[in-house]
Design a protein around this motif. Structure first.
Motif, mmCIF file in Angstrom:
data_model
loop_
_atom_site.group_PDB
_atom_site.id
_atom_site.type_symbol
_atom_site.label_atom_id
_atom_site.label_comp_id
_atom_site.label_asym_id
_atom_site.label_seq_id
_atom_site.Cartn_x
_atom_site.Cartn_y
_atom_site.Cartn_z
ATOM 1 N N ALA A 1 -7.489 1.894 -1.389
ATOM 2 C CA ALA A 1 -7.111 0.531 -1.001
ATOM 3 C C ALA A 1 -6.870 -0.345 -2.229
ATOM 4 O O ALA A 1 -5.939 -1.156 -2.250
ATOM 5 C CB ALA A 1 -8.180 -0.083 -0.107
ATOM 6 N N ALA B 1 -3.549 0.642 -3.694
ATOM 7 C CA ALA B 1 -2.483 0.099 -2.847
ATOM 8 C C ALA B 1 -2.347 -1.399 -3.056
ATOM 9 O O ALA B 1 -1.228 -1.935 -3.108
ATOM 10 C CB ALA B 1 -2.760 0.417 -1.377
ATOM 11 N N PHE B 2 -3.468 -2.109 -3.197
ATOM 12 C CA PHE B 2 -3.426 -3.562 -3.411
ATOM 13 C C PHE B 2 -2.709 -3.902 -4.710
ATOM 14 O O PHE B 2 -1.902 -4.825 -4.766
ATOM 15 C CB PHE B 2 -4.844 -4.133 -3.415
ATOM 16 C CG PHE B 2 -4.876 -5.605 -3.679
ATOM 17 C CD1 PHE B 2 -4.490 -6.509 -2.696
ATOM 18 C CD2 PHE B 2 -5.269 -6.101 -4.918
ATOM 19 C CE1 PHE B 2 -4.500 -7.876 -2.939
ATOM 20 C CE2 PHE B 2 -5.281 -7.458 -5.178
ATOM 21 C CZ PHE B 2 -4.903 -8.354 -4.184
ATOM 22 N N VAL C 1 0.956 -3.572 -4.313
ATOM 23 C CA VAL C 1 1.613 -4.528 -3.419
ATOM 24 C C VAL C 1 2.632 -5.352 -4.202
ATOM 25 O O VAL C 1 3.684 -5.717 -3.670
ATOM 26 C CB VAL C 1 0.573 -5.439 -2.724
ATOM 27 C CG1 VAL C 1 1.215 -6.684 -2.161
ATOM 28 C CG2 VAL C 1 -0.155 -4.678 -1.635
ATOM 29 N N MET D 1 -0.957 0.719 1.891
ATOM 30 C CA MET D 1 -2.072 0.131 2.660
ATOM 31 C C MET D 1 -2.105 0.715 4.069
ATOM 32 O O MET D 1 -3.167 1.060 4.579
ATOM 33 C CB MET D 1 -1.940 -1.389 2.737
ATOM 34 C CG MET D 1 -2.357 -2.099 1.514
ATOM 35 S SD MET D 1 -4.147 -2.083 1.350
ATOM 36 C CE MET D 1 -4.344 -3.352 0.152
#
Length: 130
Positions: A80, A83-84, A87, A96
């Motif tokens: 996570a 993925a953040f 972004v 995400m």
């Protein structure tokens, strides 16, 4: 003689007390807490604490589930975070979603194995633990 009520401790253990004891029921509660974490964020952390407290105490096939649960939390958090960060490059939104699917799939597969009374085949896996 006094008419003092001895309270619930004198009547024996409550049926819900076994949820906190190491074993299949506790592992089931942790899986549910993890899945509820999508709605109530803090429940995943509560599940992690329960897994750490009970790991090494249950014995048998449930031990693999505790290892699997702990690794699911930490690996999911790592995925996570990656993925953040991504972004900002747009691909993170897709990642995400992929992390959420991975987390849910891992919990469901663990729940199925737990309900069959089987250990997780590969609790140290980074993917699904199959």
């Amino acid at each position: 003689m006094s008419n003092i009520d001895p309270g619930p401790a004198a009547t024996g253990p409550r049926p819900t007390d076994r949820w906190l004891e190491p074993g299949p029921t506790n592992a089931l509660v942790i899986y549910v807490l993890y899945l509820a974490g999508f709605v109530i964020g803090v429940s995943g952390i509560v599940g992690l604490v329960l897994a750490y407290i009970n790991r090494g105490k249950a014995g048998g096939f449930v031990e693999s589930h505790y290892t699997f649960l702990i690794r699911t939390f930490w690996i999911g958090l790592l995925y996570a975070l990656i993925a953040f960060v991504l972004v900002f490059v747009i691909i993170g939104f897709v990642l995400m979603f992929a992390v959420a699917v991975w987390f849910i799939a891992r919990c469901i597969l663990g729940l199925q194995a737990l309900q069959r009374g089987e250990p997780v085949k590969n609790p140290e896996s980074w993917f699904l633990g199959l």
